[in-house]
Design an enzyme around this catalytic site. Sequence first.
Site, PDB file in Angstrom:
ATOM      1  N   CYS A  97      -6.204 -10.339  -2.029  1.00 57.06           N
ATOM      2  CA  CYS A  97      -5.423  -9.584  -1.055  1.00 57.06           C
ATOM      3  C   CYS A  97      -6.294  -8.931   0.015  1.00 57.06           C
ATOM      4  CB  CYS A  97      -4.585  -8.514  -1.749  1.00 57.06           C
ATOM      5  SG  CYS A  97      -5.551  -7.344  -2.731  1.00 57.06           S
ATOM      6  N   ASP A 146     -13.733  -4.011  -0.026  1.00 60.24           N
ATOM      7  CA  ASP A 146     -14.684  -3.159  -0.739  1.00 60.24           C
ATOM      8  C   ASP A 146     -15.693  -3.980  -1.534  1.00 60.24           C
ATOM      9  OD1 ASP A 146     -14.088  -0.611   0.104  1.00 60.24           O
ATOM     10  OD2 ASP A 146     -12.606  -0.239  -1.447  1.00 60.24           O
ATOM     11  N   ARG A 166       0.849  -1.196   0.000  1.00 59.32           N
ATOM     12  CA  ARG A 166       0.000   0.000   0.000  1.00 59.32           C
ATOM     13  C   ARG A 166       0.885   1.247   0.000  1.00 59.32           C
ATOM     14  NH1 ARG A 166      -2.212  -3.430   4.053  1.00 59.32           N
ATOM     15  NH2 ARG A 166      -4.271  -4.253   3.523  1.00 59.32           N
ATOM     16  N   GLU A 172     -12.426  -5.080  -7.084  1.00 62.50           N
ATOM     17  CA  GLU A 172     -13.072  -4.781  -5.808  1.00 62.50           C
ATOM     18  C   GLU A 172     -14.405  -4.060  -5.989  1.00 62.50           C
ATOM     19  OE1 GLU A 172     -10.536  -2.128  -3.552  1.00 62.50           O
ATOM     20  OE2 GLU A 172      -9.664  -1.336  -5.388  1.00 62.50           O
TER      21      GLU A 172
END
Length: 585
Positions: free
Chosen positions: A510, A463, A302, A439
């Site tokens: 992930c 999400d 990230r 997502e």
Amino acid sequence: MTVLLQGIGAAKGVAIAPVRTIERGQPEIREYELTPKQVRSELARFRRALKAARAELKHVKNKIPNDTATDVAAFIDTHLLMLKDSALTSVPMEIIKERRCNAEWALRLQRDAVVSVFDAMDDEYLRTRKDDVDHVVNRMLRILLQRDQNEDDQLISHLSGCIVVADDLTPADTVLMQHHGVAAVVTEFGGPLSHTAILARSLRIPAIVGLHAARQYLRDDEVVIVDGRQGVMLVDPSRAILGSFKRKQKEIERFRIERQKLRRARVMTSDGERIGLQANVELPGDIQTSTSAGADGVGLYRTEFLFMNRPEPPDEEEQFDTYRHLVRALKGAPVTIRTLDLGADKQVDGVRPGAPASTNPALGMRAVRLCLKEPELFTPQIRAIMRASAHGPVRMMIPMLSNIQELHQVLALVKQCGNQLLTAGVDFDESMPIGAMIEVPAAALCADLFARHVDFMSIGTNDLIQYTIAIDRIDDEVNYLYDPLHPAVLKLIHNTIRAGYKAGIPVAMCGEMAGDGSYTRLLLGMGLKEFSVHPNALLEVKQIINQSHIGKVRKLTARIMRTAKPSNRAALLDEMNNMDGSNSY
């Protein structure tokens, strides 16, 4: 009679111990007006409180063991940074001077103003940061009210071996409780993304959150059971129930010891299927934790932390230096770098100052949409990632894609940046893989279209689940609806995996679902071959994979996919997870 209290499972594990209830709510304050002569001394009192708050947090940070995951210390560092931020330092002092408020009143006024900004956000990560504001402000208020922090520390030290039930806990509280050997924590508020939940998982303390009004059912020192996986607290358990959970504790400990032997073991199912297992990383210190647990590499890096808590975004050189350091630290293991994934309210973090407020930021200008809207923000990051690819195996992943046009725009920018680097004679991997993060339900439904244009796909379940079921999992009133086993969610995941298989490209996962051992076998049965998880979940997921037989779990997975009733799906999942004496705690 045994009473069962149901909350939200936040951190796995079973605890059997005496219960202690504590109150950690907002301190009561007096509001009064100062005389002009009192203002100077009140400002000095406020500055002393700031200094004392910093000292307390540094003291807590020093108690964190060296082998603890870096995200634990990061919570404390965030609070230390906030104690230097003008929003909580200079502005309250201006209020004291202009309105002649006492320090407590001024601090509370500013707290309300800052929190209202976060409350208006729909991005779940940013909105949870209002908790940081509350925790820092409450710490300062307790100091201003002359509540001795040593008394609080002494209170926590007397909780050793107990199950603590509170309305809420600060990160510092949670760290100190782990230091003093608290058996488990339960909070009446909060969801899976609350600080208590995240820290409890990192510190491996069994935890339940969102167990409303729990304290009214409890008496201090009575023995209770906490099941952090199921989110269940059992009050006044019978002898038979106690015996059952004590046996479960022994089983959990046996599996924990066995996991430690797996650090250097290959990740392979019992019927010989090789599975990829990588780590989700945010801070450089997470790399050591990941590699020591035997991760194959980094499946999600990230980049947002580089852009936060600063007035200006990082330039290309700063980003390149960070990515290059990461790649070199992995010593040849692959890393997937996700491009900037922030919500719409970017003025908070020095990005897009003065941008118009979005009616619904979660559905607005965020992630790849923001990056394509602001190429001067996106292009330096693309170039930095491409330059880092010259130093080791790097993949670039694009978040929040919802249509093919966005993907084509990104690929055109990547090509443009590549031509610039070639012209300038700068080294980079010209065949660096580009992937899509799936997502958004639209992307999952059209995964076959995305698969034709990318080198890999990775499913972001956090999400995906929220958008599919239309719930906010940090909203205390609806987070009970958050269900990874919802048939629509399972169909979208399965569709994405199948699309990747047909196109001949790898598909990873992930999101948090990948790191929850409860779902490992289900995902294997759906055909998932690559997992990327939180560093602390690596050994558990590896153990479950190595004890799983693809052929057997595939049959149960098909039954789960066909089952409509939630309780029946959960029962089938338990049956799958209890195969061959396995344990998903």
